[in-house]
Design a protein around this motif. Structure first.
Motif, PDB file in Angstrom:
ATOM      1  N   ASN A 101       0.828  -1.207   0.000  1.00  0.00           N
ATOM      2  CA  ASN A 101       0.000   0.000   0.000  1.00  0.00           C
ATOM      3  C   ASN A 101       0.864   1.260   0.000  1.00  0.00           C
ATOM      4  O   ASN A 101       0.523   2.259  -0.646  1.00  0.00           O
ATOM      5  N   LEU A 102       1.983   1.207   0.721  1.00  0.00           N
ATOM      6  CA  LEU A 102       2.880   2.357   0.774  1.00  0.00           C
ATOM      7  C   LEU A 102       3.511   2.626  -0.596  1.00  0.00           C
ATOM      8  O   LEU A 102       3.638   3.783  -1.015  1.00  0.00           O
ATOM      9  N   VAL A 103       3.906   1.570  -1.284  1.00  0.00           N
ATOM     10  CA  VAL A 103       4.460   1.738  -2.632  1.00  0.00           C
ATOM     11  C   VAL A 103       3.421   2.396  -3.535  1.00  0.00           C
ATOM     12  O   VAL A 103       3.708   3.358  -4.257  1.00  0.00           O
ATOM     13  N   ASN A 104       2.192   1.902  -3.475  1.00  0.00           N
ATOM     14  CA  ASN A 104       1.124   2.451  -4.322  1.00  0.00           C
ATOM     15  C   ASN A 104       0.817   3.905  -3.969  1.00  0.00           C
ATOM     16  O   ASN A 104       0.640   4.744  -4.862  1.00  0.00           O
ATOM     17  N   SER A 105       0.755   4.219  -2.675  1.00  0.00           N
ATOM     18  CA  SER A 105       0.440   5.589  -2.271  1.00  0.00           C
ATOM     19  C   SER A 105       1.580   6.542  -2.603  1.00  0.00           C
ATOM     20  O   SER A 105       1.352   7.716  -2.926  1.00  0.00           O
ATOM     21  N   THR A 106       2.821   6.049  -2.549  1.00  0.00           N
ATOM     22  CA  THR A 106       3.978   6.882  -2.911  1.00  0.00           C
ATOM     23  C   THR A 106       3.947   7.219  -4.396  1.00  0.00           C
ATOM     24  O   THR A 106       4.196   8.362  -4.799  1.00  0.00           O
ATOM     25  N   LEU A 107       3.616   6.249  -5.228  1.00  0.00           N
ATOM     26  CA  LEU A 107       3.506   6.488  -6.664  1.00  0.00           C
ATOM     27  C   LEU A 107       2.365   7.465  -6.966  1.00  0.00           C
ATOM     28  O   LEU A 107       2.492   8.349  -7.821  1.00  0.00           O
ATOM     29  N   ALA A 108       1.247   7.317  -6.231  1.00  0.00           N
ATOM     30  CA  ALA A 108       0.117   8.228  -6.415  1.00  0.00           C
ATOM     31  C   ALA A 108       0.491   9.644  -6.010  1.00  0.00           C
ATOM     32  O   ALA A 108       0.152  10.618  -6.693  1.00  0.00           O
ATOM     33  N   LYS A 109       1.204   9.764  -4.894  1.00  0.00           N
ATOM     34  CA  LYS A 109       1.640  11.078  -4.412  1.00  0.00           C
ATOM     35  C   LYS A 109       2.581  11.733  -5.431  1.00  0.00           C
ATOM     36  O   LYS A 109       2.520  12.950  -5.659  1.00  0.00           O
ATOM     37  N   THR A 110       3.437  10.946  -6.042  1.00  0.00           N
ATOM     38  CA  THR A 110       4.372  11.473  -7.040  1.00  0.00           C
ATOM     39  C   THR A 110       3.629  12.083  -8.225  1.00  0.00           C
ATOM     40  O   THR A 110       4.057  13.106  -8.782  1.00  0.00           O
ATOM     41  N   LYS A 111       2.500  11.475  -8.596  1.00  0.00           N
ATOM     42  CA  LYS A 111       1.714  11.993  -9.718  1.00  0.00           C
ATOM     43  C   LYS A 111       0.949  13.256  -9.340  1.00  0.00           C
ATOM     44  O   LYS A 111       0.607  14.072 -10.202  1.00  0.00           O
ATOM     45  N   GLU A 112       0.682  13.411  -8.037  1.00  0.00           N
ATOM     46  CA  GLU A 112      -0.091  14.573  -7.575  1.00  0.00           C
ATOM     47  C   GLU A 112       0.740  15.852  -7.543  1.00  0.00           C
ATOM     48  O   GLU A 112       0.223  16.940  -7.791  1.00  0.00           O
ATOM     49  N   VAL A 113       2.025  15.711  -7.189  1.00  0.00           N
ATOM     50  CA  VAL A 113       2.857  16.902  -7.006  1.00  0.00           C
ATOM     51  C   VAL A 113       3.321  17.430  -8.361  1.00  0.00           C
ATOM     52  O   VAL A 113       3.433  16.678  -9.328  1.00  0.00           O
ATOM     53  N   SER A 114       3.573  18.717  -8.416  1.00  0.00           N
ATOM     54  CA  SER A 114       4.052  19.326  -9.652  1.00  0.00           C
ATOM     55  C   SER A 114       5.505  19.736  -9.482  1.00  0.00           C
ATOM     56  O   SER A 114       5.988  19.911  -8.361  1.00  0.00           O
ATOM     57  N   GLY A 115       6.188  19.917 -10.575  1.00  0.00           N
ATOM     58  CA  GLY A 115       7.591  20.307 -10.526  1.00  0.00           C
ATOM     59  C   GLY A 115       8.486  19.229 -11.088  1.00  0.00           C
ATOM     60  O   GLY A 115       8.036  18.245 -11.690  1.00  0.00           O
ATOM     61  N   GLY A 142       7.596  -1.968 -13.641  1.00  0.00           N
ATOM     62  CA  GLY A 142       7.311  -0.984 -14.680  1.00  0.00           C
ATOM     63  C   GLY A 142       7.192   0.440 -14.179  1.00  0.00           C
ATOM     64  O   GLY A 142       6.852   1.347 -14.944  1.00  0.00           O
ATOM     65  N   GLN A 143       7.507   0.671 -12.918  1.00  0.00           N
ATOM     66  CA  GLN A 143       7.393   2.011 -12.331  1.00  0.00           C
ATOM     67  C   GLN A 143       8.782   2.549 -11.977  1.00  0.00           C
ATOM     68  O   GLN A 143       9.652   1.797 -11.541  1.00  0.00           O
ATOM     69  N   ASP A 144       8.948   3.844 -12.165  1.00  0.00           N
ATOM     70  CA  ASP A 144      10.222   4.467 -11.788  1.00  0.00           C
ATOM     71  C   ASP A 144      10.192   4.800 -10.302  1.00  0.00           C
ATOM     72  O   ASP A 144       9.928   5.930  -9.889  1.00  0.00           O
ATOM     73  N   LYS A 157      27.017  -4.182  10.816  1.00  0.00           N
ATOM     74  CA  LYS A 157      26.896  -3.024   9.936  1.00  0.00           C
ATOM     75  C   LYS A 157      25.651  -3.166   9.055  1.00  0.00           C
ATOM     76  O   LYS A 157      25.305  -4.261   8.619  1.00  0.00           O
ATOM     77  N   ALA A 158      25.017  -2.034   8.800  1.00  0.00           N
ATOM     78  CA  ALA A 158      23.854  -2.055   7.918  1.00  0.00           C
ATOM     79  C   ALA A 158      24.298  -2.179   6.466  1.00  0.00           C
ATOM     80  O   ALA A 158      25.356  -1.685   6.081  1.00  0.00           O
ATOM     81  N   TYR A 159      23.499  -2.872   5.667  1.00  0.00           N
ATOM     82  CA  TYR A 159      23.702  -2.902   4.220  1.00  0.00           C
ATOM     83  C   TYR A 159      22.330  -2.781   3.575  1.00  0.00           C
ATOM     84  O   TYR A 159      21.290  -2.991   4.235  1.00  0.00           O
ATOM     85  N   SER A 160      22.279  -2.397   2.320  1.00  0.00           N
ATOM     86  CA  SER A 160      20.984  -2.191   1.678  1.00  0.00           C
ATOM     87  C   SER A 160      20.987  -2.701   0.248  1.00  0.00           C
ATOM     88  O   SER A 160      22.017  -2.731  -0.420  1.00  0.00           O
ATOM     89  N   TRP A 161      19.785  -3.103  -0.202  1.00  0.00           N
ATOM     90  CA  TRP A 161      19.558  -3.516  -1.582  1.00  0.00           C
ATOM     91  C   TRP A 161      18.554  -2.546  -2.195  1.00  0.00           C
ATOM     92  O   TRP A 161      17.473  -2.343  -1.650  1.00  0.00           O
ATOM     93  N   THR A 162      18.892  -1.944  -3.325  1.00  0.00           N
ATOM     94  CA  THR A 162      17.998  -1.015  -4.006  1.00  0.00           C
ATOM     95  C   THR A 162      17.509  -1.639  -5.306  1.00  0.00           C
ATOM     96  O   THR A 162      18.308  -2.057  -6.148  1.00  0.00           O
ATOM     97  N   VAL A 163      16.178  -1.705  -5.439  1.00  0.00           N
ATOM     98  CA  VAL A 163      15.564  -2.259  -6.653  1.00  0.00           C
ATOM     99  C   VAL A 163      14.689  -1.173  -7.269  1.00  0.00           C
ATOM    100  O   VAL A 163      13.782  -0.660  -6.614  1.00  0.00           O
ATOM    101  N   ASN A 164      14.963  -0.825  -8.526  1.00  0.00           N
ATOM    102  CA  ASN A 164      14.088   0.092  -9.247  1.00  0.00           C
ATOM    103  C   ASN A 164      13.046  -0.718 -10.004  1.00  0.00           C
ATOM    104  O   ASN A 164      13.372  -1.752 -10.613  1.00  0.00           O
ATOM    105  N   GLY A 165      11.793  -0.264  -9.974  1.00  0.00           N
ATOM    106  CA  GLY A 165      10.717  -1.022 -10.607  1.00  0.00           C
ATOM    107  C   GLY A 165      10.944  -1.297 -12.075  1.00  0.00           C
ATOM    108  O   GLY A 165      10.503  -2.333 -12.600  1.00  0.00           O
ATOM    109  N   ASN A 166      11.646  -0.403 -12.756  1.00  0.00           N
ATOM    110  CA  ASN A 166      11.900  -0.595 -14.181  1.00  0.00           C
ATOM    111  C   ASN A 166      12.937  -1.679 -14.456  1.00  0.00           C
ATOM    112  O   ASN A 166      13.102  -2.112 -15.600  1.00  0.00           O
ATOM    113  N   SER A 167      13.667  -2.097 -13.401  1.00  0.00           N
ATOM    114  CA  SER A 167      14.701  -3.124 -13.602  1.00  0.00           C
ATOM    115  C   SER A 167      14.153  -4.531 -13.428  1.00  0.00           C
ATOM    116  O   SER A 167      14.861  -5.513 -13.659  1.00  0.00           O
ATOM    117  N   ILE A 168      12.883  -4.645 -13.030  1.00  0.00           N
ATOM    118  CA  ILE A 168      12.285  -5.970 -12.799  1.00  0.00           C
ATOM    119  C   ILE A 168      11.810  -6.525 -14.135  1.00  0.00           C
ATOM    120  O   ILE A 168      10.844  -6.042 -14.726  1.00  0.00           O
TER     121      ILE A 168
END
Length: 302
Positions: A101-115, A142-144, A157-168
């Protein structure tokens, strides 16, 4: 119990009962039997569970002076949001649904803002979980949008994995266990010494899963501040040899950012040398151009 005391030559007897003092012959009124305090009301178990099982979620929208708009969301899990099955720790279905739900709401918020909106980021602090949910990945296909999964290594130590939707690339992507183990030595010393990494300090990596992911992902991992500004070269162990994959420059926090598409055994060879593949040009094949650094930064590993 009676005690005798001689006070000023006369005898007075005192007794103690129920912690009330009295003199002989003048006991006064008997104290009332103490009443046990009532037990405090217990919180509703369902309410308590729902509080601790909820994922801490927030979304921030920030506009910089140069007009760039950043939409950053985060989800922080706790021990009630994970399931340990024979040492493999994944996210509960309830927490998984909240993150989708957070992924979906973040994508929706991105479409709402201008700039000038930059790629939105959803950061998931995984607690002790290491399995990346297929449902979360499918929400981003399919989402950026960058989904950053933050975990903790065996070294603390912390480590992280970053996945962009367009790379799936695999629409039927499955759960992937991206636990990183740096304590194993699966790559023989003889193989390292016969490779381009001979004589270079190195860190061995073992990924818990096997085979192709169905997406590309960038691992940001601590290699040591002493290697700041030097190269971290990722090499894949296969067929009793090491194959060069990609490189990055170690940042000021001692982290390297390296790209993976499949799980296996690897080494990170560190030093002044940028290693190149015999078959494929290295990221720095053009003189004067350093290997690219991922734009996503995750605190701690972050």
């Amino acid at each position: 119990t009676n005690w005798n005391y001689l006070l000023g030559g006369s005898e007075t007897r005192y007794g103690i009962r129920d912690c009330n003092f009295y003199t002989n012959g003048d006991k006064g009124e008997e104290p009332e039997t103490p009443v046990a305090p009532s037990e405090p009301s217990k919180p509703n178990v369902d309410d308590a569970d729902s509080d601790t099982a909820s994922v801490a979620i927030k979304t921030d929208v920030t506009t910089t002076k140069d007009g760039k708009v950043y939409v950053d969301s985060s989800a922080t899990l706790n021990e009630n949001n994970t399931i340990n099955q024979n040492g493999v720790v994944s996210i509960t279905p309830e927490a998984e649904a909240e993150i989708v739900n957070l992924v979906n709401s973040t994508l929706a918020k991105t479409k709402e803002v201008s700039g000038d909106v930059v790629t939105p980021v959803v950061k998931v602090n995984m607690a002790d979980a290491t399995v990346i949910s297929a449902k979360i990945l499918k929400a981003a296909i399919g989402q950026d949008v960058d989904i950053v999964f933050v975990m903790t290594g065996s070294d603390g130590k912390a480590y992280s994995w970053t996945v962009n939707g367009n790379s799936i690339t695999d629409k039927n992507v499955e759960d992937v266990n991206l636990k990183v183990d740096t304590t194993k030595s699966n790559v023989p010393a003889s193989v390292i010494s016969s490779s381009k990494a001979d004589g270079m300090p190195n860190i061995q990596l073992n990924l818990a899963d096997h085979g192709l992911f169905g997406f590309s992902t960038t691992l940001r991992i601590y290699v040591g501040k002493e290697y700041q500004g030097k190269y971290a070269n990722l090499m894949y162990y296969t067929d009793n040899k090491l194959e060069m994959q990609n490189s990055s420059v170690v940042d000021s926090d001692g982290y390297a950012s390296l790209v993976f598409t499949h799980a296996s055994d690897y080494i990170i060879a560190l030093g002044d040398n940028l290693l190149k593949s015999d078959e494929t040009p290295a990221p720095n094949d053009t003189p004067g151009i350093e290997p690219s650094k991922p734009s996503v930064q995750v605190s701690g590993a972050s």
